[in-house]
Design a protein around this motif. Sequence first.
Motif, PDB file in Angstrom:
ATOM      1  N   MET A 117      12.193  15.676  -0.237  1.00 39.02           N
ATOM      2  CA  MET A 117      11.118  15.706   0.763  1.00 39.02           C
ATOM      3  C   MET A 117      10.567  17.120   0.923  1.00 39.02           C
ATOM      4  O   MET A 117       9.410  17.306   1.286  1.00 39.02           O
ATOM      5  CB  MET A 117      11.618  15.186   2.116  1.00 39.02           C
ATOM      6  N   GLY A 118      11.418  18.123   0.642  1.00 40.61           N
ATOM      7  CA  GLY A 118      10.938  19.491   0.708  1.00 40.61           C
ATOM      8  C   GLY A 118       9.807  19.746  -0.267  1.00 40.61           C
ATOM      9  O   GLY A 118       8.874  20.486   0.013  1.00 40.61           O
ATOM     10  N   ALA A 119       9.893  19.089  -1.418  1.00 41.14           N
ATOM     11  CA  ALA A 119       8.866  19.286  -2.443  1.00 41.14           C
ATOM     12  C   ALA A 119       7.793  18.209  -2.366  1.00 41.14           C
ATOM     13  O   ALA A 119       7.006  18.031  -3.290  1.00 41.14           O
ATOM     14  CB  ALA A 119       9.517  19.282  -3.821  1.00 41.14           C
ATOM     15  N   TYR A 120       7.756  17.499  -1.232  1.00 38.94           N
ATOM     16  CA  TYR A 120       6.858  16.333  -1.090  1.00 38.94           C
ATOM     17  C   TYR A 120       5.410  16.627  -1.459  1.00 38.94           C
ATOM     18  O   TYR A 120       4.753  15.857  -2.135  1.00 38.94           O
ATOM     19  CB  TYR A 120       6.932  15.810   0.351  1.00 38.94           C
ATOM     20  N   MET A 180      12.955  -7.381  -1.913  1.00 39.08           N
ATOM     21  CA  MET A 180      13.428  -6.457  -2.940  1.00 39.08           C
ATOM     22  C   MET A 180      12.392  -5.376  -3.204  1.00 39.08           C
ATOM     23  O   MET A 180      12.716  -4.195  -3.338  1.00 39.08           O
ATOM     24  CB  MET A 180      13.778  -7.212  -4.232  1.00 39.08           C
ATOM     25  N   ALA A 181      11.133  -5.798  -3.272  1.00 38.89           N
ATOM     26  CA  ALA A 181      10.064  -4.831  -3.527  1.00 38.89           C
ATOM     27  C   ALA A 181      10.012  -3.797  -2.398  1.00 38.89           C
ATOM     28  O   ALA A 181       9.888  -2.598  -2.642  1.00 38.89           O
ATOM     29  CB  ALA A 181       8.721  -5.552  -3.648  1.00 38.89           C
ATOM     30  N   LEU A 182      10.138  -4.274  -1.173  1.00 37.32           N
ATOM     31  CA  LEU A 182      10.086  -3.354  -0.031  1.00 37.32           C
ATOM     32  C   LEU A 182      11.266  -2.381  -0.063  1.00 37.32           C
ATOM     33  O   LEU A 182      11.091  -1.175   0.148  1.00 37.32           O
ATOM     34  CB  LEU A 182      10.077  -4.138   1.288  1.00 37.32           C
ATOM     35  N   SER A 183      12.456  -2.915  -0.343  1.00 42.81           N
ATOM     36  CA  SER A 183      13.634  -2.047  -0.396  1.00 42.81           C
ATOM     37  C   SER A 183      13.484  -0.995  -1.479  1.00 42.81           C
ATOM     38  O   SER A 183      13.799   0.177  -1.280  1.00 42.81           O
ATOM     39  CB  SER A 183      14.892  -2.862  -0.673  1.00 42.81           C
ATOM     40  N   PHE A 184      12.994  -1.428  -2.644  1.00 45.84           N
ATOM     41  CA  PHE A 184      12.800  -0.491  -3.746  1.00 45.84           C
ATOM     42  C   PHE A 184      11.778   0.575  -3.344  1.00 45.84           C
ATOM     43  O   PHE A 184      11.993   1.774  -3.530  1.00 45.84           O
ATOM     44  CB  PHE A 184      12.316  -1.237  -4.992  1.00 45.84           C
ATOM     45  N   THR A 208      10.484   5.326  -3.972  1.00 42.93           N
ATOM     46  CA  THR A 208       9.176   5.950  -4.208  1.00 42.93           C
ATOM     47  C   THR A 208       8.918   7.062  -3.204  1.00 42.93           C
ATOM     48  O   THR A 208       9.514   7.116  -2.128  1.00 42.93           O
ATOM     49  CB  THR A 208       8.031   4.928  -4.100  1.00 42.93           C
ATOM     50  N   LYS A 209       8.000   7.936  -3.589  1.00 37.37           N
ATOM     51  CA  LYS A 209       7.668   9.074  -2.752  1.00 37.37           C
ATOM     52  C   LYS A 209       7.059   8.612  -1.424  1.00 37.37           C
ATOM     53  O   LYS A 209       7.447   9.091  -0.363  1.00 37.37           O
ATOM     54  CB  LYS A 209       6.661   9.930  -3.516  1.00 37.37           C
ATOM     55  N   ALA A 210       6.142   7.659  -1.505  1.00 38.35           N
ATOM     56  CA  ALA A 210       5.502   7.171  -0.288  1.00 38.35           C
ATOM     57  C   ALA A 210       6.514   6.480   0.620  1.00 38.35           C
ATOM     58  O   ALA A 210       6.494   6.645   1.838  1.00 38.35           O
ATOM     59  CB  ALA A 210       4.366   6.212  -0.634  1.00 38.35           C
ATOM     60  N   GLY A 211       7.442   5.729  -0.003  1.00 41.17           N
ATOM     61  CA  GLY A 211       8.458   5.045   0.787  1.00 41.17           C
ATOM     62  C   GLY A 211       9.372   6.029   1.495  1.00 41.17           C
ATOM     63  O   GLY A 211       9.724   5.854   2.665  1.00 41.17           O
ATOM     64  N   ALA A 223       8.554   9.047   2.312  1.00 41.24           N
ATOM     65  CA  ALA A 223       7.751   9.681   3.368  1.00 41.24           C
ATOM     66  C   ALA A 223       7.716   8.793   4.599  1.00 41.24           C
ATOM     67  O   ALA A 223       7.783   9.271   5.732  1.00 41.24           O
ATOM     68  CB  ALA A 223       6.335   9.956   2.864  1.00 41.24           C
ATOM     69  N   LEU A 224       7.643   7.469   4.370  1.00 39.94           N
ATOM     70  CA  LEU A 224       7.648   6.544   5.501  1.00 39.94           C
ATOM     71  C   LEU A 224       8.975   6.636   6.255  1.00 39.94           C
ATOM     72  O   LEU A 224       9.012   6.699   7.490  1.00 39.94           O
ATOM     73  CB  LEU A 224       7.407   5.112   5.017  1.00 39.94           C
ATOM     74  N   ARG A 225      10.082   6.675   5.498  1.00 37.35           N
ATOM     75  CA  ARG A 225      11.385   6.760   6.158  1.00 37.35           C
ATOM     76  C   ARG A 225      11.531   8.067   6.918  1.00 37.35           C
ATOM     77  O   ARG A 225      12.066   8.099   8.030  1.00 37.35           O
ATOM     78  CB  ARG A 225      12.501   6.619   5.126  1.00 37.35           C
ATOM     79  N   ALA A 226      11.044   9.150   6.306  1.00 38.00           N
ATOM     80  CA  ALA A 226      11.121  10.444   6.994  1.00 38.00           C
ATOM     81  C   ALA A 226      10.300  10.405   8.281  1.00 38.00           C
ATOM     82  O   ALA A 226      10.735  10.894   9.323  1.00 38.00           O
ATOM     83  CB  ALA A 226      10.615  11.552   6.067  1.00 38.00           C
ATOM     84  N   THR A 227       9.132   9.796   8.209  1.00 38.16           N
ATOM     85  CA  THR A 227       8.271   9.693   9.393  1.00 38.16           C
ATOM     86  C   THR A 227       8.951   8.854  10.465  1.00 38.16           C
ATOM     87  O   THR A 227       8.897   9.179  11.654  1.00 38.16           O
ATOM     88  CB  THR A 227       6.914   9.070   9.022  1.00 38.16           C
ATOM     89  N   ALA A 228       9.604   7.748  10.027  1.00 36.24           N
ATOM     90  CA  ALA A 228      10.281   6.881  10.985  1.00 36.24           C
ATOM     91  C   ALA A 228      11.414   7.638  11.665  1.00 36.24           C
ATOM     92  O   ALA A 228      11.668   7.472  12.851  1.00 36.24           O
ATOM     93  CB  ALA A 228      10.823   5.639  10.284  1.00 36.24           C
TER      94      ALA A 228
END
Lengths: 236, 291
Positions: free
Chosen positions: A99-102, B154-158, B163-166, B168-173
């Motif tokens: 995430m640091g390199a996001y 499964m797709a959601l878990s993956f 993925t980077k966007a996923g 980012a979503l977890r980090a935001t949550a």
Amino acid sequence: MLKVSCIHAFYGNIQVLKNIDLQVEEGSIVTILGANGAGKTTTMKTVAGLLKPQQGKIEFLGEDVTGLRPDQLLRKGIALVPEGRQILAGMTVMENLEMGAYHRKDNEIGQDLEKVLERFPILKEREKQLGGTLSGGQQQMLAIARAILSRPKLLLLDEPSMGLAPLIVADIFKIIKEINETGTTVLLVEQNARQALKISDYGYVLEIGKIVADGKAQDLLNDPRIMEAYLGRKSS
Amino acid sequence: MLIEQLINGITLGSIYAIVALGFTLVFGVLGIINMAHGEIFMFGAFIGVLVTTSLQLPLWLGFLAAILITAVMGYMLERFALRPLRHKQGVSHLAPLISTIGVSILLENLSHHLFGAGNHPFRASFAEINFQIGSITIYLVQIVIFVISVILMMALSFWLGKTKAGKALRATAENLETASLLGVDTKRIITMTVIIASAMGGIAGILVGMAFNSVTPQMGLSMGLKGLAIIILGGMGNVKGAMAGGLILGLAETFIVVYGDSGYRDAIAFLAIIVILLIRPQGLFGQKIST
């Protein structure tokens, strides 16, 4: 490199920063000292974009960056390691680092990750563990490593030594010095004033939202009034 | 008999899981219960009816239309009902909840107006196809529902895990401020989350329509409350919890009908809330961690 002029910031109706001016020269380490509640963290939050100043101007590399969001400022090269480290507790150490390199799109991320893991072997050991399971010192290292991975030009560190054992504190200051030597400019907020000034080039003293003194770190260390008031040494 | 009921329970449970995932994603990122989720789900079901029954088009087009329209509804919900209330001084933290209740009432009445209050049948062209294995009857519809749900989960878990966007979503949550300091455009992540959650609601709507062969404007409310029960059961904002909670509720409801009294079917969810809140208030899957 960073020029903050006449910043006024509020939490609700309470004014926390009154007319703050400060400058950080490229390549230097600058420390902000002050008691609890002096506005140190608020200053950092304002520079990092978490708090919008009511008045005043923040310039970074000659560009007006006042009012930009944290993610926009990170892209410009300002990274903040916030107070209390703010590790993503539910994500693994590796995910935290990733995430640091996001925001990066270059192809040297893998290489940088390896370098960081080499520098912090404890993180490599625990790379699959959840961030929340690390000790305070390890979390601080993770937070700093994560910030380095964004390749910042200016690294803001808010009380990196807070709550850590003295041995680890010494380690953290050594790491900060090293980061600076690789060309990253550092703005530091610290309670641990003497140690912070020892690695710094310049210092500011903050008191109830105002800058009451500033000067070369060496001069501040030798100024008996400052030592007494802010560095906790009793005059004898 | 037992195996048939088990299959019924899993089918129902996997739909519940999909509904609950929509709730839990939005809760994870925004910290609010989206009371309009049930109604967006109901709209998904109606779009399915419109496309497959009224227009006589194939089922996959029904899914596509439902996904698109509920995604747009999700965007509108975020843009006009949630975002204006965010980070404003003097706005109560309950305001977004009330706002979504307002949207849910609007949508329910809109569907009364558009589709009428009555019950609409939802007939998949393969509704009667079934397989006999010994004494067990399995309907193709059930298999389709189960397979779609599992693929979706499964797709959601993956996506969340790899993925980077996923991530980012977890980090935001986990921590919106930290995520923004790491360069995540949290506004975009929030919008994306509400859109994905709503589209999942739309898919679930069609699945329920297929499972029960019935779509009504009122179906959103009861499903919404059950979704809420499931995320309390599984742990608020927890993705695994939503999946497990959905299956547990689906199985429990099915078995109470078979071995108990069918009148208590809808009470199970709320009984589960009471028990969970008493014994394990953080839900089955513990703290607010979003994997």
